[in-house]
Design a protein around this motif. Structure first.
Motif, PDB file in Angstrom:
ATOM      1  N   THR A  38       0.851  -1.189   0.000  1.00 48.29           N
ATOM      2  CA  THR A  38       0.000   0.000   0.000  1.00 48.29           C
ATOM      3  C   THR A  38       0.883   1.235   0.000  1.00 48.29           C
ATOM      4  N   LEU A  39       0.610   2.156  -0.894  1.00 45.95           N
ATOM      5  CA  LEU A  39       1.335   3.417  -0.959  1.00 45.95           C
ATOM      6  C   LEU A  39       0.428   4.540  -0.455  1.00 45.95           C
ATOM      7  N   LEU A  40       0.958   5.364   0.456  1.00 42.84           N
ATOM      8  CA  LEU A  40       0.216   6.517   0.970  1.00 42.84           C
ATOM      9  C   LEU A  40       0.859   7.786   0.440  1.00 42.84           C
ATOM     10  N   ALA A  41       0.158   8.498  -0.407  1.00 43.25           N
ATOM     11  CA  ALA A  41       0.651   9.774  -0.928  1.00 43.25           C
ATOM     12  C   ALA A  41      -0.056  10.892  -0.175  1.00 43.25           C
ATOM     13  N   ILE A  42       0.676  11.562   0.705  1.00 42.11           N
ATOM     14  CA  ILE A  42       0.080  12.550   1.604  1.00 42.11           C
ATOM     15  C   ILE A  42       0.511  13.952   1.193  1.00 42.11           C
ATOM     16  N   ILE A  43      -0.470  14.753   0.801  1.00 42.51           N
ATOM     17  CA  ILE A  43      -0.206  16.168   0.522  1.00 42.51           C
ATOM     18  C   ILE A  43      -0.496  16.924   1.811  1.00 42.51           C
ATOM     19  N   ASN A  44       0.555  17.253   2.550  1.00 45.32           N
ATOM     20  CA  ASN A  44       0.353  17.911   3.840  1.00 45.32           C
ATOM     21  C   ASN A  44      -0.275  19.287   3.663  1.00 45.32           C
ATOM     22  N   THR A  45      -1.238  19.583   4.510  1.00 46.95           N
ATOM     23  CA  THR A  45      -1.935  20.867   4.485  1.00 46.95           C
ATOM     24  C   THR A  45      -1.593  21.620   5.757  1.00 46.95           C
TER      25      THR A  45
END
Length: 574
Positions: free
Chosen positions: A114-121
């Motif tokens: 599983t890949l988690l692509a997190i665009i931090n806000t």
């Protein structure tokens, strides 16, 4: 011959019916989507992808929007690039270093592919404006960026199972996830957390979009939708609008739509980020959320490196506005009151904690801890309560008062911590301050007391009715002074929190001493008494509640006699 022709005709018709039924069955399923990289040459030239300890750090630029997006792509240590991976695109929240590490550790143990692509806000005003632009105002342009650029680039550079792509959206990004569902529906799975469905795109809200979608003749909606919301938010407009939307989805019985709607019991709005994401991965992977997952969530709340490095310990600062007052009470306070400064990354602010050890503090013994909120105004209580210890009227205890740096607007800042975001403040105490105190001082962890007055009394009751979740059953005793029962958090009042607590637990193993000044307004006193009586009606097992009106004291003066009575009740040395 006629019989043969008739048989042939029947077989032909049967094959046609089977073909039609098969076609209907196939149409009811979501077809696999191919995501093609549609970046311009300029956009391609600005892509940066660098390996990190947790995975990859990716920078993508969108020419139409004119913005750059930074992505933390988390991978497990056993991730196999030759095999297909599920992909989660996470937006609308901020994950700090400890949370990112906890999420990666979860992937290591449970979800290696599983890949988690997190665009931090971030939480600043510029980030809020960008979120409103991308998720609401220019949602169509941002949608194109996600599918044509981001997903196109990811699928080109990683082996992605396109049937297992999930868009995870928090708050405003949760609105955007619902918007995507009723417009392009370009991914298989949607994880929606505390969605802000008060938003509108092109003057249409989510209910209007869903109604138009259904009345347009659409009876199929092939998607798997998982919604998590905080229990604390149940009285907000956003919560009720989400309920309305969920009810419409359910009533319209869309073919191909699966819907999981869960309210996280005892959870505050601001602290469910990691838990919701891990629970969502479990749901889409058809796994149970168990102790292993709960341990990762617990690890995500530990202090970050930034927070640990921020801690400073020294003597009472002469710049404190009440320094001269406490020196006047006891000149020795300059020696026995320590000043601890701690930064909290989630709140994005520093706290000043004053701690005094009891007379003849002995490293071989353990002492109760008394934790006082509104620490700026509690400084003089250190020498005054110490006198009671010296005269043996009170058992020796460690006193800690939690306040703020000099120059703050204390009345304004305490509204943030005690009313607006009480879950974050409680989490700071439970996950940061108290573990630090337990590790550095000889404390009897079974006899800790929490005190609060006015808004602090309101917050103390909030802490009491979240003691089983955020509070981790840390406090054995609570002093609640002149609690502001008229206050609320997200439109929920203390008796709402208490009702929700009672649905979870009928045991409340602690002691509470509540007071009010006899000279306070009659309506204020009446509200306190009525509200406390409502709490008593639930007859919690192992729960003690003592209430007292202290005559000849008003709202601003009642704390001092009350704290003396409370500590003598909890720690009477005689």
């Amino acid at each position: 011959m006629k019989q043969l022709k008739r048989s042939f005709f029947i077989i032909l018709c049967s094959l046609m019916v089977l073909s039609l039924l098969s076609g209907c069955s196939e149409n009811s399923k979501k077809k696999s989507i191919s995501y093609l990289n549609s970046m311009t040459n300029t956009e391609k030239s600005k892509v940066l992808a660098e390996p990190t300890e947790l995975g990859d750090h990716i920078t993508l630029f969108d020419e139409e929007i004119g913005s750059t997006y930074e992505i933390n792509l988390l991978k497990s240590s056993s991730y196999d690039a030759s095999k297909k991976a599920s992909f989660y695109l996470v937006q609308g929240t901020t994950f700090n270093g400890t949370q990112l590490t906890a999420l990666r550790d979860y992937l290591n143990s449970n979800a290696s592919q599983t890949l988690l692509a997190i665009i931090n806000t971030s939480k600043d005003s510029k980030a809020t404006a960008s979120a409103n632009r991308d998720f609401v105002k220019d949602a169509k342009a941002y949608q194109a960026f996600l599918t044509d650029n981001m997903l196109g680039w990811v699928c080109e550079n990683y082996k992605i199972d396109t049937d297992n792509i999930c868009f995870a959206g928090y708050e405003t990004a949760g609105y955007f996830a619902a918007y995507l569902l009723h417009t392009s529906n370009s991914v298989a799975n949607y994880l929606i957390v505390n969605p802000n469905l008060n938003k509108k795109t092109d003057e249409s809200d989510i209910s209007s979009l869903e109604a138009a979608f259904f009345t347009g003749g659409n009876t199929s909606l092939s998607a798997n939708v998982c919604i998590f919301r905080s229990e604390d938010d149940q009285k907000t407009l956003a919560f009720s609008k989400t309920d309305k939307w969920i009810n419409s989805l359910t009533e319209h019985k869309y073919q191909g739509l699966t819907l999981n709607n869960k309210i996280l019991a005892g959870a505050g709005h601001n602290i469910i980020d990691c838990e919701a994401l891990i629970r969502g991965i479990c749901y889409f992977s058809k796994l149970e959320y168990s102790d292993k997952e709960a341990a990762c969530v617990s690890a995500s709340k530990a202090m970050t490196n930034t927070e640990v490095k921020s801690i400073t310990v020294g003597k009472l600062s002469k710049e404190h506005e009440f320094y001269n007052e406490v020196i006047g009470i006891d000149p020795g306070t300059a020696e026995y009151i320590n000043e601890i400064v701690m930064y909290d990354e989630e709140i994005n602010d520093s706290f000043v904690i004053h701690l005094s050890l009891p007379p003849n503090y002995d490293e071989t013994k353990s002492y109760p801890l008394v934790l006082m909120t509104d620490g700026v105004w509690r400084l003089s209580d250190h020498p005054e309560l110490r006198k009671l210890m010296k005269s043996n009227e009170l058992e020796n205890v460690i006193l800690a008062s939690v306040g703020y740096p000099n120059g703050y607007d204390y009345r304004l800042i305490r509204e943030r911590d005690l009313l607006e975001k009480p879950d974050l403040y409680l989490q700071f105490l439970i996950e940061n301050l108290i573990p630090y105190l337990y590790n550095n001082y000889r404390i009897d962890t079974t006899r800790t007391t929490l005190t609060g007055h006015s808004y602090g009394g309101y917050w103390g009751l909030y802490a009491l009715f979240h003691s089983d979740t955020i509070g981790k059953n840390t406090f054995a005793n609570y002093y609640i002074g002149s609690p502001s029962f008229q206050a609320s958090t997200n439109n929920a009042a203390i008796n709402d929190f208490e009702d929700w607590f009672y649905e979870r637990k009928q045991t409340l193993a602690c002691s509470v001493y509540a007071t009010v000044g006899g000279d306070e307004e009659a309506a204020f006193i009446n509200l306190i008494e009525t509200s406390l009586n409502d709490i008593k009606k639930h007859s919690y097992k192992d729960f003690t509640l003592k209430y007292e009106v202290i005559n000849d004291f008003d709202h601003n003066t009642v704390f001092k006699p009350s704290i003396k009575n409370a500590l003598e009740m909890f720690y009477n040395s005689k």
